[in-house]
Design a protein around this motif. Structure first.
Motif, PDB file in Angstrom:
ATOM      1  N   GLY A  19       0.013   3.153   1.061  1.00  0.00           N
ATOM      2  CA  GLY A  19      -1.055   2.754   0.136  1.00  0.00           C
ATOM      3  C   GLY A  19      -0.535   1.889  -0.993  1.00  0.00           C
ATOM      4  N   VAL A  22      -0.001  -1.580   0.399  1.00  0.00           N
ATOM      5  CA  VAL A  22      -1.269  -2.306   0.553  1.00  0.00           C
ATOM      6  C   VAL A  22      -1.771  -2.784  -0.804  1.00  0.00           C
ATOM      7  N   LEU A  23      -1.640  -1.962  -1.835  1.00  0.00           N
ATOM      8  CA  LEU A  23      -2.048  -2.359  -3.178  1.00  0.00           C
ATOM      9  C   LEU A  23      -1.224  -3.554  -3.662  1.00  0.00           C
ATOM     10  N   CYS A  58      -7.314  -4.851   4.182  1.00  0.00           N
ATOM     11  CA  CYS A  58      -6.763  -3.972   3.142  1.00  0.00           C
ATOM     12  C   CYS A  58      -7.722  -2.831   2.808  1.00  0.00           C
ATOM     13  N   SER A  62      -6.970   0.998   3.665  1.00  0.00           N
ATOM     14  CA  SER A  62      -6.924   1.964   2.566  1.00  0.00           C
ATOM     15  C   SER A  62      -7.862   3.139   2.818  1.00  0.00           C
ATOM     16  N   TYR A  66      -6.731   7.033   3.227  1.00  0.00           N
ATOM     17  CA  TYR A  66      -7.338   8.108   2.448  1.00  0.00           C
ATOM     18  C   TYR A  66      -7.873   9.211   3.365  1.00  0.00           C
TER      19      TYR A  66
END
Length: 155
Positions: A19, A22-23, A58, A62, A66
């Protein structure tokens, strides 16, 4: 029970690290796209479809991360066969189908770009996109296979 908690904790750490990656990609992506548009102004109009597909990937990735994190939490709490687990798996499967749709859009964009610029260099990226569709389809099939016993067990 101790091994299960350790393995789910390890997987949760991997999910958090993915994560973060990806951020970081989402933050750096516009700058990379603008630099590429400056270097290749004749194809700068493909910047918008590229960014739409990239941010779509993305967001879907994400959401999948999650849901996988939530699923691991349910497993830790011994709720692996609950309705919440089914909902998480269904969301992961929907994200996989979103990936496939975005990859098809990327293939079409690559083919149009290759046609417009009179180049034949779209074969390599197209084959990579097709491999991505195959991998995503396998993930969707695995999630579907996991859902079937959960549905039977839950009833």
């Amino acid at each position: 029970m101790h091994v299960k908690r350790g393995s789910t904790t390890f997987l949760k750490v991997i999910i958090v690290l993915a994560g973060i990656a990806v951020l970081a990609l989402c933050i750096c992506l516009p700058g990379i796209a603008v630099r590429d548009a400056r270097v290749h102004p004749d194809t700068a109009y493909f910047l918008i479809p590229f960014l739409i597909c990239a941010y779509g990937f993305c967001i879907a990735f994400s959401v999948s991360l999650y849901q996988a994190f939530k699923l691991l939490t349910y497993i830790e709490k011994n709720n692996a066969f609950s309705e919440l687990s089914l909902k998480s798996l269904q969301t992961i499967k929907r994200c996989a189908f979103t990936f496939i749709i975005l990859i098809v859009i990327a293939i079409v964009s690559l083919r149009v770009l290759a046609t417009v610029t009179n180049s034949d260099d779209a074969a390599g990226p197209t084959s990579l996109c097709l491999m991505g569709i195959l991998a995503t389809s396998i993930i969707a099939a695995i999630v579907d296979a996991l859902q079937k016993p959960l549905k039977k067990y839950g009833r």
